[in-house]
Design an enzyme around this catalytic site. Sequence first.
Site, PDB file in Angstrom:
ATOM      1  N   ASP A  20      83.963  47.886  20.226  1.00 25.19           N
ATOM      2  CA  ASP A  20      85.145  47.898  21.299  1.00 25.19           C
ATOM      3  C   ASP A  20      85.526  49.230  20.799  1.00 25.19           C
ATOM      4  O   ASP A  20      86.576  49.676  19.798  1.00 25.19           O
ATOM      5  CB  ASP A  20      85.779  47.036  21.538  1.00 25.19           C
ATOM      6  N   GLU A  81      80.389  49.282  23.414  1.00 23.57           N
ATOM      7  CA  GLU A  81      80.311  49.743  24.479  1.00 23.57           C
ATOM      8  C   GLU A  81      80.755  50.413  25.099  1.00 23.57           C
ATOM      9  O   GLU A  81      80.269  52.084  24.064  1.00 23.57           O
ATOM     10  CB  GLU A  81      81.988  49.035  24.827  1.00 23.57           C
ATOM     11  N   ASP A 154      91.621  44.595  21.320  1.00 25.85           N
ATOM     12  CA  ASP A 154      90.700  45.464  20.924  1.00 25.85           C
ATOM     13  C   ASP A 154      89.250  44.457  19.432  1.00 25.85           C
ATOM     14  O   ASP A 154      88.406  44.195  19.806  1.00 25.85           O
ATOM     15  CB  ASP A 154      90.989  45.839  19.389  1.00 25.85           C
TER      16      ASP A 154
END
Length: 187
Positions: A20, A81, A154
Amino acid sequence: MTTVHPSFSKSGSVRILGIDPGSQRTGVGVIDVAGDGRCTYVHARALKLLDAEDFPSRLGLLCEGLEAVLDEFQPDQVAIETVFMDKSATSALKLGHARGAALATVVRRRIKISEYPPRVIKQSLVGRGAADKQQVQHMVRLLLNLPEVKLQADAADALAVALTHAHMSATAQRTGIATHQLRRRGA
């Protein structure tokens, strides 16, 4: 790169690193996926980048931290992502730089990378593309059988990316539809 399904090792499992990306903190999450599809938690944390003196140094910390994770956990595949447009163009640009640094670090290792938009990740885990962070964290804990401790946001998001890749890969394997086509259907 398109991944049709995880390449299972001789042990019958595949290790996936989820990323991420962020310019202040980058989440990393590692799971093992057994041949029968069961996912097991291995590691998750946030790489804290704010201690750097300037933005380029943050990117350097991100690359160094990611290199250490790659060395320690030896993932077979990586999922990351994609960038979403935020209210601020400057924030989106910094996020893009962080994502680019992460991609370059992984590509240098010649590890397969799959990319997933935030909406697809949320839809894959929660069933709604507009799910909130608490719903995603709840599903990550549930799917990985983690205790009811608070996951760092996160790190939980990175695990969600890895879980999405595992689920999309399994669906691709069952249906014969490539993961990039599945991602387009969910976006």
